[in-house]
Design a protein around this motif. Structure first.
Motif, PDB file in Angstrom:
ATOM      1  N   HIS A  33     -12.611  43.121 -71.436  1.00 46.40           N
ATOM      2  CA  HIS A  33     -12.060  42.953 -72.593  1.00 46.40           C
ATOM      3  C   HIS A  33     -11.701  41.702 -72.630  1.00 46.40           C
ATOM      4  O   HIS A  33     -11.581  40.628 -73.300  1.00 46.40           O
ATOM      5  CB  HIS A  33     -12.166  43.909 -73.294  1.00 46.40           C
ATOM      6  N   SER A  55     -16.440  35.814 -72.039  1.00 49.51           N
ATOM      7  CA  SER A  55     -16.705  36.673 -72.151  1.00 49.51           C
ATOM      8  C   SER A  55     -15.338  37.294 -73.040  1.00 49.51           C
ATOM      9  O   SER A  55     -14.476  38.011 -74.111  1.00 49.51           O
ATOM     10  CB  SER A  55     -17.774  38.260 -73.067  1.00 49.51           C
ATOM     11  N   LYS A  57     -11.667  37.507 -72.974  1.00 51.63           N
ATOM     12  CA  LYS A  57     -10.324  36.574 -74.498  1.00 51.63           C
ATOM     13  C   LYS A  57      -9.398  36.476 -73.825  1.00 51.63           C
ATOM     14  O   LYS A  57      -8.952  37.896 -72.429  1.00 51.63           O
ATOM     15  CB  LYS A  57     -10.102  37.587 -75.017  1.00 51.63           C
TER      16      LYS A  57
END
Length: 360
Positions: A33, A55, A57
């Motif tokens: 993530h 995607s 971060k």
């Protein structure tokens, strides 16, 4: 309905983080993530160099990762001296923790990490990848077989690699303010874990460091060894080093059988691992050879062992998150036992190779 993956954040861009990030991407129940570094530029370069999906971060601080409410768990590959700060803070932020080994500079620091995990109901696991290889399960089946292996009598473990000049001058593992445990913490951790694993995690009564450790000018261990002694007469020895040819040997000897492997930390091949066993070995007539040769066992796996680690950790986190289960105590318990022995070896070296009683 598709399974919702456990979302990982990574604190730092250490080399080992590249391997674990790939493992997160390979594990079927996990998702990468976010990645955080001390600068956004470094995090961005790390992501680009490793081909992370868009995607993911990217953050310019570790705090930003911990403040991301979408993250379930963090992988922490920071220098050992920083573990207590960031692991405790991660637990306080309710993040489950996959922590690189060694877990702390000493067991007192680690106990503070565990206290924070307990207080906040988060799962803890260290990053000892070989524990999660299917081969490890199959080897334990042999060691537990009273007919084929008998009772454990002794274990020998060795992990060495020949570090280059740049490593010996600049790597964090030779810096007293970053990873002051040196080869003992980095390579010795694996040896100690393998010995405890073979002994069903029964702690020895005493530990004696072997004479002749090699330290750098800053006092960081580059090579050392130790013997472990149990009340029932079991013994074990290990050697760890940054100064010798790559070796990852493990031998466990029982009253009836022997287990041996030459690549116990990182298998020779990613999805294929082997080990050898022998039972009630003997010689041919006139002692011209062995009456029976050791058996070679080959284990195929669908995922590399580091992805198996991520998968198992994610399953534990998922059980806590979705079913209200309590954190599994097995993993922090064996981490603490490994750290206890590591501490005892270090103390024995510092005390002139005197025996050190192991007190849990």
């Amino acid at each position: 309905m598709a399974e919702v993956p456990i979302r990982f954040g990574i604190l730092g861009c250490a080399d080992i983080a590249r391997k674990v990030a790939r493992a997160i991407l390979l594990a079927p129940n996990a998702a990468l993530h976010a990645v955080g570094s001390r600068s956004l530029e470094k995090a961005t370069k790390f992501a680009a160099d490793n081909g992370f999906p868009p995607s993911v971060k990217l953050y310019g601080s570790y705090e930003a990762v911990l403040d991301d409410l979408e993250i379930d768990t963090v992988y922490v590959p920071l220098p050992t001296s920083l573990h207590i700060r960031w692991a405790v803070l991660a637990a306080e932020k309710k993040k489950h923790i996959l922590l690189e080994k060694p877990v702390a500079l000493n067991v007192s620091e680690f106990d503070q990490i565990l206290a924070a995990c307990d207080a906040n109901g988060v799962q803890f696991m260290d990053g000892t990848m070989w524990m999660h290889n299917l081969r490890t399960t199959k080897m334990k089946e042999f060691l537990s077989d009273s007919e084929r292996f008998g009772q454990l009598t002794t274990v020998q473990s060795c992990f060495a690699f020949a570090a280059d000049e740049d490593f010996l001058a600049n790597d964090i593992r030779v810096k007293p303010d970053l990873d002051g445990l040196g080869a003992l913490g980095d390579a010795g951790w694996y040896c100690i874990r393998s010995i405890l694993w073979a002994a069903d995690f029964e702690l020895p009564k005493k530990v004696i460091a072997l004479h002749g450790p090699i330290l750098n000018q800053a006092g960081v261990i580059l090579s050392c060894g130790a013997s472990l002694h149990w009340e029932d007469g079991k013994t074990a020895t290990f050697h760890c080093s940054f100064l010798a040819n790559l070796t990852m040997n493990l031998t466990a000897v029982g009253t009836k059988g022997t287990l041996h492997l030459r690549d116990f930390i990182i298998p020779f091949e990613e999805k294929k691992a082997s080990f050898s066993t022998s039972t009630e070995s003997g010689f041919q007539e006139l002692v011209t050879g062995w009456a029976s040769l050791p058996s070679e066992h080959i284990i195929m796996t669908d995922l590399p062992q580091e992805a198996c680690m991520v998968r198992e950790f994610s399953n534990l986190v998922k059980g806590i998150k979705e079913k209200g289960l309590k954190p599994e105590k097995k993993w922090p318990t064996i981490s603490r036992k490994t750290q206890l022995i590591l501490d005892a070896v270090k103390t024995s070296i510092e005390n002139g190779f005197e025996p050190v009683e192991v007190v849990s």
